[in-house]
Design a protein around this motif. Structure first.
Motif, mmCIF file in Angstrom:
data_model
loop_
_atom_site.group_PDB
_atom_site.id
_atom_site.type_symbol
_atom_site.label_atom_id
_atom_site.label_comp_id
_atom_site.label_asym_id
_atom_site.label_seq_id
_atom_site.Cartn_x
_atom_site.Cartn_y
_atom_site.Cartn_z
ATOM 1 N N PHE A 48 1.301 -0.944 -0.115
ATOM 2 C CA PHE A 48 -0.132 0.008 0.152
ATOM 3 C C PHE A 48 0.747 1.402 -0.015
ATOM 4 N N ILE A 49 2.072 1.217 0.959
ATOM 5 C CA ILE A 49 2.886 2.631 0.700
ATOM 6 C C ILE A 49 4.052 2.830 -0.607
ATOM 7 N N HIS A 161 -7.429 4.196 9.586
ATOM 8 C CA HIS A 161 -6.268 4.309 9.620
ATOM 9 C C HIS A 161 -5.870 3.536 10.506
ATOM 10 N N PRO A 167 -0.955 3.840 5.668
ATOM 11 C CA PRO A 167 -1.329 4.741 5.215
ATOM 12 C C PRO A 167 -2.973 4.762 5.672
ATOM 13 N N MET A 204 -8.153 3.700 -0.361
ATOM 14 C CA MET A 204 -6.595 4.673 0.665
ATOM 15 C C MET A 204 -5.868 4.760 -0.669
ATOM 16 N N GLN A 205 -5.684 6.247 -0.437
ATOM 17 C CA GLN A 205 -5.300 7.126 -0.987
ATOM 18 C C GLN A 205 -3.704 7.920 -0.473
ATOM 19 N N GLU A 206 -3.953 8.350 1.260
ATOM 20 C CA GLU A 206 -2.643 8.917 1.680
ATOM 21 C C GLU A 206 -1.964 7.935 2.421
ATOM 22 N N GLU A 207 -1.218 8.882 2.340
ATOM 23 C CA GLU A 207 0.509 8.050 3.738
ATOM 24 C C GLU A 207 0.000 9.412 5.143
ATOM 25 N N LEU A 223 -0.249 8.374 -1.171
ATOM 26 C CA LEU A 223 0.242 7.056 -2.174
ATOM 27 C C LEU A 223 0.707 7.056 -3.575
#
Length: 918
Positions: A48-49, A161, A167, A204-207, A223
């Motif tokens: 994911f990351i 989260h 992620p 899931m689109q951000e870290e 991400l």
């Protein structure tokens, strides 16, 4: 529909739609932030990351998970448990919101005949993140759900989260309406008891770089790819499809609860209500038993063993809470032999390995219950003693009645057991804090819970910090990911001891640096390395790294901070050439003697493991190991100490394997093929698609292993077992020297035997008889001396009685007995008390300093105790003068200290207390 069938349908549905079925990884996870897998997506975080390339674009799994933030709350509500299974489907840069919503709706509302779950679409309520118009529109377009049944919610509810950096992204949850008997109408925002969440679709689109709370976090950035992570609680959907109220009543949990109820004569649901707060205390305890027995079964199955820290402590605490709950329900006999098999029968339908491994699992669990039953006995005594001391500390006499409030009721406890004492009971004796609180309250004493929890938190923080520092050298995951992005380290440890390499990166104090100067320590990442990184119980290689300019770096440790990356902890030696820099060409050289000895130790561990199984049977499975050059230790499942004869037999079988010069081979193959061959896996380890199988003598020893080994068993040299001990309930440990260290150990023992023979004038074969005879003579002499000392001490009793004085209306004898031993001193005190009679109050106080350590003993007769004079309170006064402490019963007490010069002051303190009383 049984839970195992729900699980099967999930995997079949997504496999038919292009998803790779990924088996559940074991519950223990190698992560400094986590003890166990806490969510279905945890094994996929590197994908994911973007730290690693995903080997598939679509995946599905049913992942085992454990969450234990507040064990005390388990059972109080019917919605949460510690062990759960998370159905998940994942997309790595493939489909996004549209695909996730379409799949979810199709599976949930699809007919039973077509492999779906057959839920009524009219009872489903989706939620979306408050400003996610795209998800809202897709729910309307793809499913036809009316707008009034699509609820917008904020970060607390619809942003997902892990609770740690990593992620995250907005999510869309799916709720099912369970009907008006469960609560108010109006959707999830009104009542989440009636409207129960069953599925969470995370886009899931951000870290996230920092997480302070559910709705308070920092976003590092987007991400590399947009991914989908969904999670459906298997237990929750099972409760819906089975028409029961909660997870405790599904087919995988309820049988354990029913068995516990039958054993204790209780009826579950006595005050049954859909509102959790109305649960009867017996229901809460039955749920604790059902939850903790199942979780313990799964943890032991995945290689966790009871211990005093980390994962082992969590397991121990759950097993003991289950046993304690059964005792509170009225069942005082061993309970796990009745409960654990019931849980195994249900869970093995999804996890058949539980049945085949049940002998080992049950042995560990039953041994822990036996140990806890002994702990309850000893801990109760220790707690009672601590409370008695606390109550009697303030004065010589105590009130015989408790004070009352104006209303005539007993006030709250005025005394409080210090937090450090409660922590010692827990940490040293395994005594649960809730049990300490309950039993102290029964005696009118509170417990400093805040102090206890502060000490617990400090212990956990130290453990986490130590683990994180060891694995990462204090560097952040971002540092290692940056280096990993340059490519994986070419790991050459199986092929060579020397490699030419280039420095890819240098880390010092957690930060990337351009150079390491002479005298500095840091981490070096090379493009290839011959150094073995610590893994599977084998310590890292030692050696040197040299630059072309002549700089020398001593290698202190080698770790894998992230998958695919090897980091060498080094010290730059003081050489004229100066620093080592990023981009330097180097020669990495493993110390060949170190490697050979390490190989001997690791191969020796496999040999000892095989010998254990040959002598003790197949249940003696390894649960952990450690090997370094010349030394090995191996933990294995076994419930009792090994006799000397058994240890000798194991040692003989192991050395026989070395003598046979068995071939040693290592082969990489798919995990499924390794399992078909019967290769043994180390419990708690996580294995990939392909594994390395090490064989010694073919099937005689066949294990999954990533370590380095000798080519033939004879190269181990020799194995000498040096110790065998317990390291936990149902777990034993053997230790051994191998190779030259084994020979040195035997030579040292031979020298000791020769020296002893010279001292006692006997040949080695005669030593046992000669030493036994000497010890017998010594014991007889000690008995004679003790009798003589006691006779001498008692001879003076009449003289001491003649010197008795009246102090405050009490007949008092105080005497400095100088060097009389403690046992003899007690006898003398009791003899003098008897001679004084029982006509009037009498107190005898004597002290001595045998061996340089002062001891004081105080005794009171019946009239003195009737007057409120207690030996325990008096001895504490005397011991305080000696610089120590003491305690005991009202009629006889003993204390001690560190300052023999204060013996007169100690006796004077007792006399003064009596005088002031009068």
């Amino acid at each position: 529909m049984e839970t195992a069938e729900i699980r099967r349908r999930w995997l079949s549905f997504f496999e038919a739609r292009g998803h790779t079925v990924v088996p559940s990884v074991p519950l223990p996870i190698d992560d400094p932030n986590l003890l166990f897998v806490v969510a279905g997506m945890v094994p996929f975080v590197p994908y994911f990351i973007g730290a690693e390339a995903a080997p598939y674009q679509r995946a599905t799994s049913v992942q085992k998970c454990v969450r234990t933030p507040d064990l005390e709350e388990v059972g109080k509500t019917s919605r949460h448990g510690t062990f759960f299974q998370m159905n998940g489907n994942f997309s790595f840069g493939d489909y996004f919101k549209e695909g996730a919503i379409s799949f979810a709706w199709e599976l949930l509302t699809g007919s039973l005949d077509d492999g779906g779950y057959g839920l009524d679409p009219e009872k489903l309520w989706p939620t979306v993140y408050e400003d996610d118009d795209e998800a809202f529109g897709l729910w309307r377009e793809l499913t036809g759900v009316p707008a009034e049944r699509i609820v917008r919610r904020g970060k607390k509810d619809n942003y997902w989260h892990q609770g740690i950096p990593g992620p995250g992204g907005p999510c869309s949850e799916i709720f099912v309406d369970r009907g008006p008997e469960y609560g108010r109408e109006g959707g999830p925002a009104v009542d989440e008891d009636r409207y129960m969440e069953i599925w969470n679709l995370v886009f899931m689109q951000e870290e996230l770089s920092a997480v302070r709370a559910k709705d308070d976090f920092d976003v590092r950035g987007p991400l590399p790819k947009r991914n989908v992570d969904t999670g459906m609680g298997l237990e929750r959907i099972a409760s819906v499809l089975q028409g029961v109220d909660n997870l405790y009543e599904i087919d995988e949990v309820r049988p354990v609860l029913d068995q516990a109820a039958e054993m204790t004569g209780k009826t579950y649901g006595r005050a049954h209500s859909h509102v959790a707060s109305e649960s009867h205390p017996d229901d809460v305890r039955l749920r604790v038993v059902a939850d903790h027995v199942r979780t313990s079964l799964m943890l032991i199955g995945d290689g966790v063993t009871p211990g005093n820290e980390g994962r082992g402590y969590v397991l121990r605490r759950m097993l003991r809470r289950a046993v304690r709950s059964m005792r509170l329900l009225g069942f005082d006999e061993p309970s796990l032999p009745h409960l654990l098999p019931v849980s195994m029968e249900r869970m093995s339908r999804s996890y058949p390995e539980l049945r085949t491994d049940f002998a080992r699992i049950s042995q560990i669990a039953y041994a822990e219950e036996d140990a806890f039953r002994r702990t309850l006995a000893s801990g109760t005594t220790i707690l009672d003693t601590a409370i008695t001391r606390l109550k009697s500390a303030p004065s010589v006499t105590e009130p015989t009645t408790e004070p009352t409030t104006d209303a005539g009721t007993t006030p709250p406890p005025a005394l409080s057991l210090p937090g450090d004492q409660a922590f010692a009971l827990h940490d040293t004796y395994g005594f649960p804090i809730d049990l300490t609180i309950e039993m102290a309250a029964e005696q009118g004493v509170a417990v400093d819970e805040a102090g206890f929890r502060r000490l617990m938190a400090e212990q956990r923080d130290r453990a986490k910090a130590d683990a994180k520092a060891k694995k990462s050298g204090h560097a952040t995951s971002e540092v290692w990911r940056t280096l990993r992005d340059q490519g994986a380290t070419d790991f050459r440890a199986y092929l060579e001891l020397t490699s030419e390499a280039t420095v890819r990166g240098l880390v010092r104090d957690g930060d990337l640096v351009e150079a390491l100067e002479p005298g500095q320590q840091g981490q070096v990442v090379l493009d290839r390395t011959p150094f073995y990184a610590e893994s599977g119980g084998q310590v890292a290689d030692e050696g040197v790294i040299e630059t072309r300019d002549g700089a020398r770096l001593r290698v202190l440790d080698v770790q894998r901070p992230v998958k695919g990356l090897v980091a060498h902890t080094v010290e730059v030696l003081d050489t004229p050439s100066g620093a080592v820099r990023t981009g330097s060409d180097v020669l990495a050289q493993v110390d060949p003697e170190w490697r050979l000895s390490a190989c001997q130790a690791h191969s020796g561990t496999h040999v000892v493991h095989a010998a254990l199984r040959e002598v003790l049977g197949p249940t003696a499975l390894q649960s952990g190991s450690y090997n370094r050059p010349g030394y090995l230790r191996l933990d294995f499942a076994w419930g009792q100490a090994l006799s000397a004869a058994t240890r000798s037999e194991i040692e003989e079988v192991a050395n026989g394997a070395l003598r046979r010069d068995l071939p040693v081979s290592a082969t990489t193959m798919p995990l499924a093929q390794a399992r078909e061959l019967g290769a043994l896996a180390l419990f708690g380890e996580t294995y990939g698609e392909d594994v390395r199988v090490v064989e010694i003598g073919g099937p005689w020893s066949r294990e999954l292993c990533g370590g380095t080994h000798v080519a033939h068993s004879s190269q181990v040299g020799a194995i000498t077992l040096t110790g065998e001990s317990s390291v936990g309930s149902g777990v034993r440990r053997v230790e051994a020297f191998v190779g030259l260290d084994a020979m040195r150990h035997l030579a040292a023992e031979r020298a000791i035997v020769a020296e002893l023979g010279h001292l006692v004038g006997a040949r080695p074969a005669e030593l046992t008889d000669r030493v036994s005879a000497l010890l017998a003579r010594l014991k007889e002499t000690e008995r004679e001396l003790a009798a003589a000392r006691q006779e001498k001490a008692l001879a003076g009793a009449a003289r001491l009685v003649e010197g008795a004085r009246d102090v405050g209306g009490v007949t008092f004898v105080g005497h400095d007995a100088e060097t009389v031993a403690a046992d003899d001193l007690r006898g003398l005190v009791l003899d003098v008390r008897q001679r004084l009679g029982a006509e009037r109050p009498a107190v005898v106080a004597m002290a001595s300093a045998a061996g340089g350590r002062p001891v004081v003993v105080v005794a009171t007769n019946d009239p003195a105790r009737a007057a409120g004079i207690k030996a325990g309170a008096l001895v504490r006064l005397a011991a305080a003068a000696l610089g120590g402490g003491g305690g005991g019963k009202d009629d006889l007490a003993q204390g001690g200290g560190s300052d023999p010069a204060q013996v007169p002051a100690a006796l004077g303190a007792v006399e003064n207390a009596l005088r002031e009383r009068g």
